[in-house]
Design an enzyme around this catalytic site. Structure first.
Site, short mmCIF file in Angstrom:
data_model
loop_
_atom_site.label_atom_id
_atom_site.label_comp_id
_atom_site.label_asym_id
_atom_site.label_seq_id
_atom_site.Cartn_x
_atom_site.Cartn_y
_atom_site.Cartn_z
N ILE A 1 38.88 46.38 45.78
CA ILE A 1 40.15 47.11 45.65
C ILE A 1 40.09 47.96 44.37
CG2 ILE A 1 42.66 46.92 45.62
CD1 ILE A 1 41.25 45.68 48.15
N THR B 1 41.06 49.02 41.39
CA THR B 1 41.95 48.69 40.28
C THR B 1 41.14 48.68 38.99
OG1 THR B 1 41.52 46.32 40.25
CG2 THR B 1 43.20 47.08 41.82
N TYR C 1 34.56 32.68 38.06
CA TYR C 1 35.50 33.40 38.92
C TYR C 1 35.46 32.82 40.33
CZ TYR C 1 37.84 37.46 41.03
OH TYR C 1 38.72 38.28 41.70
N LYS D 1 38.47 30.85 42.27
CA LYS D 1 39.10 31.43 43.46
C LYS D 1 38.97 30.48 44.65
CE LYS D 1 40.66 35.21 41.54
NZ LYS D 1 42.11 35.45 41.39
N ASP E 1 53.66 39.64 33.01
CA ASP E 1 52.30 40.03 32.62
C ASP E 1 52.13 39.76 31.13
OD1 ASP E 1 49.78 41.59 32.22
OD2 ASP E 1 50.22 42.36 34.20
N ASN F 1 49.50 36.52 41.20
CA ASN F 1 48.42 37.51 41.33
C ASN F 1 47.55 37.61 40.07
OD1 ASN F 1 47.28 40.37 42.08
ND2 ASN F 1 48.45 40.67 40.19
N1 NAD Z 1 40.35 44.48 42.49
C1 NAD Z 1 39.63 43.74 43.33
O1 NAD Z 1 38.70 44.24 43.98
C2 NAD Z 1 39.94 42.28 43.51
C3 NAD Z 1 39.15 41.57 44.42
C4 NAD Z 1 39.41 40.24 44.63
C5 NAD Z 1 40.46 39.62 43.96
N2 NAD Z 1 41.22 40.32 43.08
C6 NAD Z 1 42.28 39.59 42.40
O2 NAD Z 1 43.47 40.32 42.43
C7 NAD Z 1 44.27 39.97 41.30
C8 NAD Z 1 44.75 41.24 40.62
O3 NAD Z 1 43.62 41.93 40.15
P1 NAD Z 1 43.56 43.52 39.94
O4 NAD Z 1 42.35 43.98 40.60
O5 NAD Z 1 44.85 44.12 40.24
O6 NAD Z 1 43.25 43.53 38.37
P2 NAD Z 1 43.91 44.26 37.12
O7 NAD Z 1 43.01 43.90 36.00
O8 NAD Z 1 44.18 45.68 37.43
O9 NAD Z 1 45.32 43.53 36.95
C9 NAD Z 1 45.40 42.20 36.53
C10 NAD Z 1 46.68 42.02 35.73
O10 NAD Z 1 46.76 40.63 35.38
C11 NAD Z 1 47.18 40.57 34.02
N3 NAD Z 1 46.76 39.30 33.43
C12 NAD Z 1 45.52 38.93 33.04
N4 NAD Z 1 45.54 37.71 32.51
C13 NAD Z 1 46.82 37.29 32.55
C14 NAD Z 1 47.49 36.12 32.13
N5 NAD Z 1 46.82 35.12 31.53
N6 NAD Z 1 48.82 36.01 32.35
C15 NAD Z 1 49.50 37.03 32.93
N7 NAD Z 1 48.94 38.17 33.33
C16 NAD Z 1 47.62 38.30 33.13
C17 NAD Z 1 46.53 41.76 33.35
O11 NAD Z 1 47.17 42.08 32.13
C18 NAD Z 1 46.67 42.82 34.42
O12 NAD Z 1 47.90 43.52 34.26
C19 NAD Z 1 43.40 39.07 40.43
O13 NAD Z 1 43.74 37.72 40.64
C20 NAD Z 1 42.01 39.35 40.94
O14 NAD Z 1 41.14 38.27 40.72
C21 NAD Z 1 40.98 41.64 42.84
#
Ligand code: NAD
Length: 267
Positions: free
Chosen positions: A202, A204, A169, A173, A49, A102
């Protein structure tokens, strides 16, 4: 959510004992839940991360639970960082069996396509699409000679459908889904499976505190939750369970798939 310390599902077997697994974006949300779940199931976990505090807290938790983990500060938009992440897995644990790519960002902008700012477009592309591609390439460099491996790329429901006011975004994706399907076709006969996860809604920091800021907007939170047939947000652990299943031998006939984890939102 962020203080989760117990397995989300009762474990009947440690499916990943002896396996080496990398998770990017593992310091928060879905990545955190996935890294912890790999740890509980016996894997040696490489926690990657840009968020050092978040990453170290996951490593500490896995070690406190008796597992093995290492943190590597990794910006996936940097090829050198991604290479170091994969090299750490091999140097420290001897191989690389599973990768959950992720890490992702939203760009933090609400704007229609015609007005979407170029700097946000460029930044989101660099992380979500180019960064995920770096991860897949560097992971394949180890998995192909090994003759085995599983890769899960975390895309989004926005990789399957349009997403108004969030074009960078949504485009990235969709790109992750295309990258996943192409790599799956290319490496299927070399022992490597590649799948995508397409979550939405989700709970988060990304949606609670980020662009949508649902934590401070109860009305928007209720509206967002009601979009799912299950009428609630998903938990990060519910996505982690699916990621681990896709990495496990239990999904051995599945590759090139983009699996929605969306509580029935798009049914
Ligand atoms: N939460 C949702 O509803 C949702 C929906 C669809 C997709 N997603 C996808 O799930 C994945 C995780 O998202 P989340 O909801 O857990 O978000 P989050 O923001 O809680 O976690 C994302 C993590 O990625 C890290 N990160 C960001 N840029 C980075 C980089 N350049 N290199 C390394 N790490 C990096 C951040 O520091 C963070 O710890 C993402 O790809 C997001 O697009 C989430």
């Amino acid at each position: 959510m962020e203080t989760l310390t117990t397995p989300q599902t009762p474990m009947t077997a440690r499916r990943f004992a002896g396996k080496v697994c990398v998770v990017t974006g593992a310091g928060s949300g879905i990545g955190r839940a996935t890294a912890l779940a790999f740890g509980w199931e016996g894997a040696c976990v490489v926690v990657a991360d840009v968020n050092e505090a978040g990453g170290w807290s996951v490593v500490n938790q896995i070690q406190a639970d008796g597992g093995e983990a290492v943190f590597v500060r990794t910006d996936i938009a940097s090829r050198a960082d991604v290479r170091q992440m994969v090299n750490t897995a091999v140097r420290q644990f001897g191989r690389l069996d599973c990768a959950v790519n992720n890490a992702g960002i939203t760009g933090g902008v609400n704007a229609p396509t015609g007005e979407y700012p170029e700097d946000a477009w460029t930044k989101v592309l660099a992380v979500n699409l180019t960064g995920t591609w770096y991860c897949v390439q560097e992971e394949l460099a180890v998995m192909v000679p090994q003759g085995s491996g599983t890769i899960v790329n975390v895309a989004s429901a926005a990789g399957l459908h349009g997403h108004p006011n969030n074009v960078s975004y949504c485009a990235t994706k969709h790109g992750v889904v295309g990258l996943t399907k192409t790599a799956a076709l290319e490496y299927a006969t070399r022992g490597i499976r590649v799948n995508a996860l397409c979550p939405t809604g989700i709970e988060t920091p990304m949606i609670m505190d980020g662009r949508l800021n649902l934590r401070n907007n109860p009305e928007a939170l209720a509206k967002f939750s009601s979009q799912a047939a299950l009428k609630r947000l998903g938990r990060p652990e519910e996505v982690a369970d699916v990621a681990l299943w896709l990495c496990s031998d239990q999904s051995s006939f599945i590759t090139g798939h983009a699996l929605a984890v969306d509580g029935g939102s798009f049914a």
